[in-house]
Design a protein around this motif. Structure first.
Motif, short mmCIF file in Angstrom:
data_model
loop_
_atom_site.label_atom_id
_atom_site.label_comp_id
_atom_site.label_asym_id
_atom_site.label_seq_id
_atom_site.Cartn_x
_atom_site.Cartn_y
_atom_site.Cartn_z
N ILE A 178 0.82 -1.21 0.00
CA ILE A 178 0.00 0.00 0.00
C ILE A 178 0.86 1.26 0.00
O ILE A 178 0.72 2.10 -0.90
CB ILE A 178 -0.99 -0.02 1.18
N PRO A 179 1.77 1.47 0.97
CA PRO A 179 2.55 2.72 0.92
C PRO A 179 3.53 2.79 -0.23
O PRO A 179 3.69 3.86 -0.83
CB PRO A 179 3.27 2.72 2.28
N VAL A 182 1.47 3.53 -3.44
CA VAL A 182 1.02 4.92 -3.45
C VAL A 182 2.20 5.86 -3.71
O VAL A 182 2.11 6.80 -4.51
CB VAL A 182 0.32 5.27 -2.12
N SER A 311 1.86 -4.29 -5.00
CA SER A 311 2.29 -2.89 -4.99
C SER A 311 1.95 -2.22 -6.31
O SER A 311 1.43 -1.09 -6.33
CB SER A 311 3.80 -2.82 -4.73
N PHE A 314 -1.83 -1.48 -6.52
CA PHE A 314 -2.26 -0.28 -5.81
C PHE A 314 -1.82 0.98 -6.56
O PHE A 314 -2.55 1.96 -6.61
CB PHE A 314 -1.68 -0.29 -4.39
N CYS A 335 -3.35 10.68 0.39
CA CYS A 335 -3.18 9.23 0.31
C CYS A 335 -1.84 8.78 0.90
O CYS A 335 -1.73 7.65 1.40
CB CYS A 335 -3.26 8.78 -1.15
N SER A 339 -1.67 5.97 3.81
CA SER A 339 -1.09 4.65 3.51
C SER A 339 0.07 4.32 4.46
O SER A 339 0.21 3.17 4.89
CB SER A 339 -0.61 4.62 2.06
N CYS A 340 0.87 5.32 4.80
CA CYS A 340 1.99 5.08 5.72
C CYS A 340 1.49 4.73 7.12
O CYS A 340 2.03 3.84 7.79
CB CYS A 340 2.89 6.31 5.78
N SER A 343 0.14 1.17 7.12
CA SER A 343 1.26 0.23 7.12
C SER A 343 1.90 0.13 8.50
O SER A 343 2.25 -0.97 8.97
CB SER A 343 2.30 0.65 6.08
#
Length: 365
Positions: A178-179, A182, A311, A314, A335, A339-340, A343
C-alpha cells in the motif's frame, strides 16, 4: 536458475528498447511500436524487482544476506533517480515556451529530437548489460554459502497455497504494497503535484533524485545493521514507517498553506519530500528479508513477486483515479500519510518469525 532468468530479462529489455527506436514516419505504427516496447520492458520487470533476495540467498552467507539484498534491490532504484534528472535536464518542458506560438513548432521538433536521443541511449545501455550477462553470469556458486541456500524449496502450486493461506504474510504484504504503491504513483507525477506551488520540473526532478539516493544510502546502512544484530527487522520497519508517516504529513500540510499557514518554501518542500523518499525507499530490502523469513521455504522469487504485484496493483488503481481527478491534487497528497499510517499499524500487529535464519543457525551448529 539466475543465469537463464537474467539473460531472458535483459533480452526482453534490449528488444523493448529497440522497438522504441525504430524510425517510422507513420505515427500510428510508431505508437504501437513504443507501446510494444514498453510491454516487453514491463515483462522484464519482475526479475529486476524481485530477484535480489534470491541472489543474496544463493551467493551470500547469513550475516551478509540483508546487505546483499539491499545493494541488489536499491541500486535498481538509482536508475529511477537518474530518470528524475535525465528527463528535465535533457528534454525541455513544453510549458516553458507554450505561450510563444511562433516558435512552438520548432520547440516541438527540438523536444522530439531530445526524446529520441534518450531512447537511443537507453537502447545502448541495455545492450551493454545483455552482452555482459551473456559473457559471464553464473547461476550459482561452486558451493552453497548456507544451509538455506542448499535446501529444497516448495513447488509453485504449494508456494501460492502457502502464501494465500498465511495471514501473517498477507498482513506484511499489504503493509509493503500500500505505501510503496502509493508512493511510486505519487513520485511518478511529482512535477505535476508541485506545479501548483510554483516548483519547476527541474526542481521536482532534483527532489526525486535526492530522495531515492538518500533512500539507497540509508537502506544499505539499515540492512548492514540488520546483519550485525539479527532479529530486528520489525523494529527497523517501525522506525522507518514512523518517519515516513511524519514526513508525508508534513508535506501534505505544507501544501495546504491556506488552511494550516505553515511556511511553504523550497527548503521545506525539499526536506519533507526527500525524508519521505528516504524512509520508504530504505524499507524495501528490510521488507524483502522479512517476507522471505516469514514464509520460508517458499522460494524468494515467488514471495517477492506476489508483493510486487500487489504494490503495482495499488499504484495502478491510484493512477487510474488520477485520470479522472487531475485538476486538484490534495486528495493524492492525503493518500500518502494515510497509507503510511495504515502500514505502521499493520507492522505493529505483526508477529515476526525467522524460519530461514533459525535453520541456518541450528543446522550449522
Amino acid at each position: 536458475g539466475l543465469r537463464v532468468t537474467v539473460l531472458l530479462t535483459s533480452s526482453l529489455m534490449v528488444l523493448g528498447a529497440g522497438l522504441r527506436c525504430v524510425p517510422v514516419s507513420d505515427l500510428e505504427i510508431r505508437k504501437k511500436l513504443i507501446h510494444g516496447g514498453q510491454l516487453l520492458n514491463g515483462l522484464a520487470g519482475p526479475t529486476v524487482m524481485n530477484a535480489a533476495p534470491f541472489l543474496s540467498t544463493t551467493w551470500f552467507s547469513p550475516d551478509e544476506r540483508a546487505t546483499a539484498t539491499a545493494i541488489a534491490s536499491l541500486l535498481n532504484y538509482l536508475g529511477a533517480a537518474g530518470a528524475f534528472l535525465v528527463g528535465p535536464l535533457v528534454v525541455p518542458s513544453p510549458n516553458e515556451t507554450s505561450h510563444l506560438p511562433l516558435v512552438s513548432q520548432s520547440n516541438t521538433e527540438h523536444i522530439k529530437d531530445r526524446i529520441e536521443a534518450v531512447l537511443y541511449a537507453e537502447f545502448g545501455m541495455v545492450s551493454l548489460i545483455f552482452s555482459a550477462a551473456l559473457a559471464y553470469f553464473p547461476s550459482r556458486p561452486p558451493f552453497p554459502p548456507s544451509v538455506a541456500a542448499a535446501s529444497q524449496r516448495l513447488s509453485y502450486r504449494r508456494s501460492f497455497c502457502r502464501l494465500l493461506s498465511n495471514f501473517r504474510f498477507l498482513m506484511i504484504a499489504l503493509a509493503y504494497a500500500i505505501p510503496l504503491g502509493v508512493f511510486s504513483g505519487w513520485s511518478g507525477v511529482l512535477d505535476l503535484i508541485l506545479t501548483p506551488v510554483h516548483v519547476s520540473q527541474v526542481d521536482a526532478g532534483w527532489i526525486g533524485f535526492w530522495s531515492i539516493v538518500g533512500g539507497c544510502v540509508v537502506g544499505i546502512a539499515m540492512a548492514r545493521f540488520a546483519d550485525f544484530i539479527r532479529g530486528m527487522l520489525k523494529f527497523i520497519l517501525l522506525l522507518l514507517l514512523s518517519g515516513a508517516t511524519l514526513a508525508s504529513t508534513w508535506f501534505t500540510l505544507t501544501c495546504l498553506t491556506s488552511v494550516t499557514h505553515l511556511p511553504l518554501t523550497t527548503a521545506t518542500l525539499y526536506t519533507s519530500c526527500i525524508l519521505l523518499g528516504i524512509f520508504l525507499n530504505s524499507s524495501v530490502p528490510i521488507f524483502f528479508e522479512l517476507f522471505v523469513e516469514t514464509v520460508y521455504p517458499v522460494p524468494e522469487g515467488i514471495t517477492c513477486g506476489v508483493v510486487t504485484f500487489l504494490s503495482n496493483m495499488f499504484m495502478g488503481v491510484l493512477l487510474f483515479f488520477l485520470t479522472f481527478y487531475h485538476t486538484e491534487f490534495s486528495w493524492f497528497n492525503w493518500c500518502l500519510p494515510g497509507s503510511c499510517l495504515l502500514s505502521l499499524l499493520l507492522i505493529l500487529c505483526f508477529r515476526e518469525s525467522y524460519d530461514r535464519l533459525y535453520l541456518d543457525v541450528v543446522v550449522s551448529v
